[in-house]
Write a protein that holds these residues in place. Structure first.
Motif, PDB file in Angstrom:
ATOM      1  N   ILE A   1      -1.384  -8.124  16.370  1.00 43.91           N
ATOM      2  CA  ILE A   1      -2.058  -9.225  15.664  1.00 43.91           C
ATOM      3  C   ILE A   1      -2.042  -8.995  14.153  1.00 43.91           C
ATOM      4  CG2 ILE A   1      -4.262 -10.437  15.326  1.00 43.91           C
ATOM      5  CD1 ILE A   1      -4.917  -9.813  18.235  1.00 43.91           C
ATOM      6  N   LEU A   2      -2.278  -7.735  13.731  1.00 47.11           N
ATOM      7  CA  LEU A   2      -2.393  -7.428  12.303  1.00 47.11           C
ATOM      8  C   LEU A   2      -1.645  -6.148  11.968  1.00 47.11           C
ATOM      9  CD1 LEU A   2      -3.726  -7.881   9.469  1.00 47.11           C
ATOM     10  CD2 LEU A   2      -5.639  -6.492  10.294  1.00 47.11           C
ATOM     11  N   SER A   3      -0.832  -6.219  10.939  1.00 40.78           N
ATOM     12  CA  SER A   3      -0.163  -5.031  10.392  1.00 40.78           C
ATOM     13  C   SER A   3      -0.400  -4.988   8.889  1.00 40.78           C
ATOM     14  CB  SER A   3       1.342  -5.087  10.671  1.00 40.78           C
ATOM     15  OG  SER A   3       2.022  -4.100   9.915  1.00 40.78           O
ATOM     16  N   LEU A   4      -0.652  -3.787   8.372  1.00 41.55           N
ATOM     17  CA  LEU A   4      -0.892  -3.624   6.936  1.00 41.55           C
ATOM     18  C   LEU A   4       0.337  -3.043   6.224  1.00 41.55           C
ATOM     19  CD1 LEU A   4      -4.569  -2.256   6.937  1.00 41.55           C
ATOM     20  CD2 LEU A   4      -3.762  -4.626   6.832  1.00 41.55           C
ATOM     21  N   ARG A   5       1.503  -3.125   6.845  1.00 44.16           N
ATOM     22  CA  ARG A   5       2.673  -2.461   6.267  1.00 44.16           C
ATOM     23  C   ARG A   5       3.170  -3.133   5.002  1.00 44.16           C
ATOM     24  NH1 ARG A   5       7.956  -4.217   7.628  1.00 44.16           N
ATOM     25  NH2 ARG A   5       8.009  -6.189   8.777  1.00 44.16           N
ATOM     26  N   ARG A   6       2.799  -4.401   4.771  1.00 40.93           N
ATOM     27  CA  ARG A   6       3.250  -5.094   3.559  1.00 40.93           C
ATOM     28  C   ARG A   6       2.205  -5.090   2.441  1.00 40.93           C
ATOM     29  NH1 ARG A   6       7.739  -8.815   4.404  1.00 40.93           N
ATOM     30  NH2 ARG A   6       8.332  -8.828   6.612  1.00 40.93           N
ATOM     31  N   VAL A   7       1.052  -4.485   2.659  1.00 39.11           N
ATOM     32  CA  VAL A   7      -0.046  -4.574   1.689  1.00 39.11           C
ATOM     33  C   VAL A   7       0.360  -3.966   0.348  1.00 39.11           C
ATOM     34  CG1 VAL A   7      -2.367  -3.755   1.127  1.00 39.11           C
ATOM     35  CG2 VAL A   7      -1.881  -4.656   3.405  1.00 39.11           C
TER      36      VAL A   7
ATOM     37  N   GLY B   1      -4.764   2.773   5.753  1.00 39.40           N
ATOM     38  CA  GLY B   1      -4.024   1.809   6.558  1.00 39.40           C
ATOM     39  C   GLY B   1      -2.899   1.168   5.795  1.00 39.40           C
ATOM     40  N   GLY B   2      -3.096   0.968   4.498  1.00 37.15           N
ATOM     41  CA  GLY B   2      -2.054   0.347   3.683  1.00 37.15           C
ATOM     42  C   GLY B   2      -0.980   1.314   3.235  1.00 37.15           C
ATOM     43  N   ASP B   3      -1.182   2.617   3.481  1.00 41.44           N
ATOM     44  CA  ASP B   3      -0.200   3.588   3.025  1.00 41.44           C
ATOM     45  C   ASP B   3       1.087   3.555   3.845  1.00 41.44           C
ATOM     46  OD1 ASP B   3      -1.672   4.498   0.955  1.00 41.44           O
ATOM     47  OD2 ASP B   3      -2.528   6.216   1.996  1.00 41.44           O
ATOM     48  N   ILE B   4       1.059   2.801   4.938  1.00 43.18           N
ATOM     49  CA  ILE B   4       2.285   2.702   5.731  1.00 43.18           C
ATOM     50  C   ILE B   4       3.217   1.635   5.161  1.00 43.18           C
ATOM     51  CG2 ILE B   4       1.177   3.492   7.847  1.00 43.18           C
ATOM     52  CD1 ILE B   4       0.943   0.601   8.742  1.00 43.18           C
ATOM     53  N   ASN B   5       2.783   1.010   4.031  1.00 38.90           N
ATOM     54  CA  ASN B   5       3.685  -0.003   3.468  1.00 38.90           C
ATOM     55  C   ASN B   5       4.971   0.663   2.989  1.00 38.90           C
ATOM     56  OD1 ASN B   5       2.853   1.189   1.084  1.00 38.90           O
ATOM     57  ND2 ASN B   5       2.636  -0.737  -0.013  1.00 38.90           N
ATOM     58  N   GLU B   6       6.026  -0.096   3.002  1.00 38.62           N
ATOM     59  CA  GLU B   6       7.356   0.489   2.871  1.00 38.62           C
ATOM     60  C   GLU B   6       7.717   0.840   1.431  1.00 38.62           C
ATOM     61  OE1 GLU B   6       9.130  -2.839   4.607  1.00 38.62           O
ATOM     62  OE2 GLU B   6       8.760  -2.222   6.670  1.00 38.62           O
ATOM     63  N   ASP B   7       6.966   0.353   0.462  1.00 35.51           N
ATOM     64  CA  ASP B   7       7.267   0.630  -0.944  1.00 35.51           C
ATOM     65  C   ASP B   7       6.159   1.491  -1.537  1.00 35.51           C
ATOM     66  OD1 ASP B   7       9.531  -1.123  -0.892  1.00 35.51           O
ATOM     67  OD2 ASP B   7       8.120  -2.798  -0.946  1.00 35.51           O
ATOM     68  N   ALA B   8       6.484   2.212  -2.577  1.00 39.43           N
ATOM     69  CA  ALA B   8       5.497   3.082  -3.225  1.00 39.43           C
ATOM     70  C   ALA B   8       4.815   2.343  -4.367  1.00 39.43           C
ATOM     71  CB  ALA B   8       6.188   4.336  -3.735  1.00 39.43           C
ATOM     72  N   ASP B   9       4.410   1.131  -4.132  1.00 34.75           N
ATOM     73  CA  ASP B   9       3.799   0.342  -5.210  1.00 34.75           C
ATOM     74  C   ASP B   9       2.446  -0.220  -4.773  1.00 34.75           C
ATOM     75  OD1 ASP B   9       4.694  -1.406  -3.335  1.00 34.75           O
ATOM     76  OD2 ASP B   9       5.734  -2.744  -4.714  1.00 34.75           O
TER      77      ASP B   9
END
Length: 581
Positions: A287-293, A319-327
């Protein structure tokens, strides 16, 4: 044995009841003469019916109230291009609603507050929204919101965010913190929304949940400690996202999970959430992913950091640290923020983060006229009634320290003919939203509340805050007092705060209370004179004067940079020539 004769007792009870009815009728008549509207009876059937009643034509106010999280928002169509067309009906509702707070005449008092901002790099404050380099749609929405000039917190936070810094911002209540983080974040994302946003259904062209539902992958996560504050931030996000493809959603406890899940599955770019419901959805990755945060924002951060939330807070922040960019950027906002909270916060902030303080942390501003009244415990209810009748009718927020006291006081005022309602955590979410709606629309212009409403609520024309119970140390002490009286005198308006002081019970609060009164140049009542500091020298142990260590500042002085006039206009961020418009 002969029966006991109870006729005299029965007669006495009947006479007593008759006297109470007469007294209530007389009190109600007095309240009408003073200009207060008649109180509305509580409709239990509205909340206990199994199915929502059918809404009669033209009688929407009498039907089951709608959930705040399902309020109308701008729905994007794929064929819109880069900027959506105007929606006149929605625009009227979002920007010209009678219940939206407007900037007051004393906004200048906010501009004169001392500003301290610390970081390795010091972004220059912006003097106007035109100079801030904002996306054109954000600038137009600011104009529709009737925001003329940035408040100090906005003047410093906007360039800090636009230049890519993490942020700790501490500013007085009612100083525009919500817009301070929404404006620059949304401006940064609007030009890149099509590239960054997750796939979503074309909702405006029709939506079939079984076929079109998607997983929510927000770009912005905003966490607020209370349900009421989260829906308020959602309302501001709906305004500032108008005519863009950024879609805000809000999730909070007490409301149906199914409805909130369905909203998320329509697509979500800006997610506003309370911690409990957010953690529930984080455990459902379909339902929810934080990978783009890209941005995690904590509003009223000290409340979350200070209330045994550290484990959950760490889970939310990581939870947001799994986002794919280091920004990934982190921001934390509050009116009060002690050193322990800041030390925990810095675990997640970059070394070059900016820390902005508008005035002293935990201070009030001069637009609130504070009055402390001595009250005997057994006479407080009568004193409250007399106080309400002695002033012109206006929206009045009354704070107590317990849920039972809120109910008792609400019943007392209602029985005395005053239009009151109450809100606390034992009420269902539907009752809480309905009570706030009645307060905003002045059907019930007197609201009795516990601390659940003290955080961040921004309601138009709250002219008077009354502390029926001053907050004890176990109820937040002087910080809670600051947040409570900050419900009036918002964004440059004026307001009155009256507090009932009980000798002995409130003695522990007295020294800090006197300091607050002296700092904001208020009158010290005679019964508090003994707590006046020597030579009227006011010092606060707020842990802010020794923060140069570990702060990473490279200033030669005390690390402070103050005042809106600092910086040259040509040093302000310039509008991006590549904005899509």
């Amino acid at each position: 044995m002969d029966g006991i004769d109870v006729s005299d007792m029965s007669q006495a009870l009947m006479e007593s009841a008759g006297n109470e009815t007469t007294k209530s009728t007389e009190a109600a008549n007095v309240a009408r003469e003073k200009g207060w509207v008649a109180p509305e009876g509580y409709d239990y059937n509205k909340y206990t019916s199994v199915a929502p009643p059918v809404q009669p034509e033209g009688e929407g106010d009498d039907a089951l109230p709608e959930w705040a999280g399902k309020a109308a928002k701008y729905e994007w169509k794929d064929e819109f291009g880069d900027v959506g067309p105007q929606n006149t009906e929605l625009e009227e509702m979002l920007f010209r609603n009678d219940y939206i707070n407007r900037t007051g005449l004393k906004i200048g008092n906010l501009q004169n507050i001392e500003v301290i901002a610390e970081s390795r790099e010091r972004p220059n404050p912006v003097k106007s929204f035109d100079d801030a380099g904002l996306h054109p749609i954000v600038r137009e929405n600011i104009r529709l919101c009737c925001y003329e000039l940035p408040t100090p917190i906005q003047a410093y936070c906007i360039p800090a965010v636009l230049t890519g810094h993490d942020l700790i911002a501490i500013a007085q209540t009612g100083s525009g913190k919500t817009a301070a983080f929404l404006i620059p974040v949304l401006s940064q994302l609007m030009g890149k929304a099509k590239k960054l946003a997750a796939p979503r259904p074309n909702v405006a062209a029709g939506y079939d949940p079984s076929l079109d539902a998607v997983r929510a992958e927000p770009l912005v996560l905003i966490v607020a400690p209370t349900r009421e504050l989260s829906t308020q931030i959602f309302d501001e996000a709906r305004r500032l996202c108008y005519r863009s493809m950024l879609r805000p959603c809000v999730v909070y406890g007490g409301a149906p999970t199914r409805d909130q899940r369905e909203e998320l599955q329509r697509g979500c770019d800006i997610l506003i959430a309370t911690p409990g419901r957010l953690l529930d959805f984080m455990d459902k990755p379909h339902i929810l992913s934080l990978r783009r945060v890209k941005y995690t924002i904590i509003d009223e951060a000290d409340e979350l950091l200070d209330a045994d939330w550290e484990t959950d807070f760490n889970k939310i922040m990581s939870g947001g640290d799994i986002n794919e960019d280091a920004d990934h950027r982190y921001m934390m906002f509050s009116a009060t923020f002690n050193k322990e909270c800041r030390q925990l916060a810095r675990k997640f902030l970059a070394d070059d983060h900016v820390r902005v303080r508008i005035g002293r942390p935990g201070s009030t501003h001069v637009n609130v006229d504070q009055s402390i009244v001595y009250a005997e415990p057994h006479l407080k209810k009568q004193a409250l009634y007399d106080l309400l009748l002695s002033m012109p009718p206006s929206r009045t927020l009354i704070f107590v320290n317990s849920k039972s006291q809120a109910d008792f006081l609400d019943d007392y005022l209602f029985n005395m003919g005053l239009p009151s309602t109450s809100i606390h955590s034992d009420r269902t979410q539907r009752e809480r939203e309905d009570a706030l709606r009645a307060f905003k629309t002045a059907k019930c212009p007197i609201l009795v509340a516990t601390g659940v409403s003290a955080r961040g609520l921004d309601i138009k024309n709250v002219m008077h805050v009354i502390n029926f119970d001053l907050p004890s140390a176990s109820h937040g002490g002087i910080n809670e007092y600051i947040h409570r009286i900050g419900r009036t005198a918002r964004i440059g308006n004026e307001g009155l705060a009256t507090s009932f002081y009980e000798e002995g019970k409130n003695a522990e609060l007295a020294p800090d209370l006197v300091k607050i009164l002296l700092e904001s140049k208020q009158k010290i009542p005679d019964f508090l004179e003994s707590y006046r500091p020597a030579d009227n020298l006011v010092t606060f142990d707020d842990d802010t004067d020794d923060e140069k260590e570990n702060e990473g500042t490279t200033a030669d002085d005390d690390g402070a940079w103050g005042g809106i006039p600092m910086g040259e206009p040509d040093e302000a961020p310039v509008a991006n020539p590549n904005w899509d418009f």
